[in-house]
Scaffold this active site. Sequence first.
Site, PDB file in Angstrom:
ATOM      1  N   SER A 150     -11.421  34.610   0.900  1.00 33.05           N
ATOM      2  CA  SER A 150     -11.617  33.932  -0.381  1.00 33.05           C
ATOM      3  C   SER A 150     -12.038  34.915  -1.458  1.00 33.05           C
ATOM      4  O   SER A 150     -12.778  35.862  -1.203  1.00 33.05           O
ATOM      5  CB  SER A 150     -12.685  32.839  -0.247  1.00 33.05           C
ATOM      6  OG  SER A 150     -12.891  32.218  -1.502  1.00 33.05           O
ATOM      7  N   LYS A 182     -13.205  28.149   6.250  1.00 29.41           N
ATOM      8  CA  LYS A 182     -12.512  28.416   4.982  1.00 29.41           C
ATOM      9  C   LYS A 182     -12.021  27.119   4.347  1.00 29.41           C
ATOM     10  O   LYS A 182     -12.108  26.934   3.128  1.00 29.41           O
ATOM     11  CB  LYS A 182     -11.325  29.364   5.219  1.00 29.41           C
ATOM     12  CG  LYS A 182     -10.441  29.621   3.977  1.00 29.41           C
ATOM     13  CD  LYS A 182     -11.234  30.169   2.799  1.00 29.41           C
ATOM     14  CE  LYS A 182     -10.361  30.839   1.743  1.00 29.41           C
ATOM     15  NZ  LYS A 182      -9.284  30.045   1.211  1.00 29.41           N
ATOM     16  N   HIS A 239     -14.969  25.502   2.820  1.00 27.11           N
ATOM     17  CA  HIS A 239     -15.247  26.253   1.585  1.00 27.11           C
ATOM     18  C   HIS A 239     -14.364  25.743   0.458  1.00 27.11           C
ATOM     19  O   HIS A 239     -14.829  25.481  -0.660  1.00 27.11           O
ATOM     20  CB  HIS A 239     -14.998  27.751   1.822  1.00 27.11           C
ATOM     21  CG  HIS A 239     -14.824  28.564   0.582  1.00 27.11           C
ATOM     22  ND1 HIS A 239     -13.644  28.552  -0.149  1.00 27.11           N
ATOM     23  CD2 HIS A 239     -15.648  29.407  -0.062  1.00 27.11           C
ATOM     24  CE1 HIS A 239     -13.783  29.346  -1.193  1.00 27.11           C
ATOM     25  NE2 HIS A 239     -14.984  29.896  -1.159  1.00 27.11           N
ATOM     26  N   ASN A 240     -13.080  25.570   0.743  1.00 31.92           N
ATOM     27  CA  ASN A 240     -12.157  25.124  -0.301  1.00 31.92           C
ATOM     28  C   ASN A 240     -12.458  23.690  -0.728  1.00 31.92           C
ATOM     29  O   ASN A 240     -12.312  23.347  -1.900  1.00 31.92           O
ATOM     30  CB  ASN A 240     -10.711  25.238   0.185  1.00 31.92           C
ATOM     31  CG  ASN A 240     -10.216  26.679   0.183  1.00 31.92           C
ATOM     32  OD1 ASN A 240     -11.011  27.615   0.187  1.00 31.92           O
ATOM     33  ND2 ASN A 240      -8.911  26.858   0.191  1.00 31.92           N
ATOM     34  N   GLU A 282     -15.275  23.893  -2.974  1.00 32.15           N
ATOM     35  CA  GLU A 282     -14.735  24.442  -4.231  1.00 32.15           C
ATOM     36  C   GLU A 282     -14.121  23.332  -5.081  1.00 32.15           C
ATOM     37  O   GLU A 282     -14.344  23.268  -6.294  1.00 32.15           O
ATOM     38  CB  GLU A 282     -13.695  25.505  -3.893  1.00 32.15           C
ATOM     39  CG  GLU A 282     -13.003  26.155  -5.060  1.00 32.15           C
ATOM     40  CD  GLU A 282     -11.894  27.088  -4.587  1.00 32.15           C
ATOM     41  OE1 GLU A 282     -10.757  26.956  -5.089  1.00 32.15           O
ATOM     42  OE2 GLU A 282     -12.158  27.942  -3.711  1.00 32.15           O
TER      43      GLU A 282
END
Length: 483
Positions: free
Chosen positions: A129, A184, A187-188, A191
């Site tokens: 990222s 991940k 995380h997105n 986000e």
Amino acid sequence: MANADIGLIGLAVMGENLILNMESKGFTVACFNRTVSKVDDFINGRAKGKNIIGCHSIEELVANLARPRKVMMLVKAGQAVDDFIELLLPHLEDGDIIIDGGNSHYPDTIRRCKHVESRGKLYIGTGVSGGEEGALRGPSIMPGGSPAAWPAVKPIFQKIAAHTTDGEPCCDWVGEGGAGHFVKMTHNGIEYGDMQMICETYQMMKEGLAMTNHQMHEVFAEWNKGELDSYLIEITRDILGYQDEDGNEVIDLILDTAGQKGTGKWTGIEALNLGQPLTLIVEAVFARCLSALKDKRVAASKVLKGPRAKFRGDRAAFVNDLRQALYAAKIVSYAQGYQLMHAAAEEYGWNLNYGGIALMWRGGCIIRSAFLGKIKEAFTKNPNLDNLLLDPFFARAVRKTQGAWRRVVRKAVELGVPMPSVSSALAYYDGCRHERLPANLLQAQRDYFGAHTYERVDKPRGEFYHTNWTGRGGQTSASTYVV
């Protein structure tokens, strides 16, 4: 002579920048691209004079790698990853390592890891990222897969990753199988939530408070000095202050339809699969979907009516309320994301280091912020923390800000300004703090129409009961019970 430390397949922006990053840290990199003309363009362009070896075939790429061979793919998620794995396997030896650095869906990584290991090789699926700038200067890297592969790639990954102000690398081993890509994906999802809440705050300032872009630019600049200090607040500040060569404020020229690549949707689907209330992030995904219906919204805006209220009161005080509401909702976003990772770890047997994940997100990635240091501290103090909201620091923070949070949601309703993520975060918080929710009525309804049974407050958990509510249904109950 095989002297490259690592090979990389895929010369799009991320691939090129990651190669340049590796080379700048002292590693020799061999590279390949399916369209081989891109290899020559790269070698004669940005890579000219550097310790980068251009290769025109998989065989040449593998031949240039030191053992154990490490080949990293930065190609489009999906079939292309499977295709390159099959192209690589015949040329590799036992113990060699294939790395997928793209945005693959974690079930695919679980499957690929098993397949590659069955062929005697090792596999890593890693989240990367930070976008193109992060790839070049130091991204956040979240590797998972075959544990035996980690020692071979650790020196490279930790050197090229972003580092905190304390010098700690924003990269560590996440866990087995698809753990790296799951983290991940989460995380997105976070986000998506962070971006949507900032956008809702922007709309309230613009539409509700009639603030100019310059005024908002100054507010976000100030917020970036406090507890909201983060990459996304920083770039929002810059965007709101940007003018083109003709003096136009570019933000006002951009069509209000959001794109998405699917990782937020995956996060929502996994939340449903694992029974986790990821309400804020799912609302952020749906907000993008609603934005994409531009023509339908334009038509609806001519028919649907809302309040005509104007903001009355102290604008500066309300802007401060917005700051606190954004901070409180952000805490909920991370609390929900961490609950999802907890549930996945239980489901798949992953031993996730939750404080370490916060550290990996401290630098390089899109959601990097000072705030993450507090999350690391929370899990360092209590590695078994069930919900971030129960950590003393975050519990105090929400207690201190919830008055402002409620005022913002109330004002959004009064003015008719949509704030779906900020308001759903408050609903989640209120749901968490209620010892008793109305699911007793819901279970009664299910039992009434479907004999689905219910548990009782005066009996042990795990005992199920059925009531013949109408006198006509009999005593037979459904054979399965699903919460």
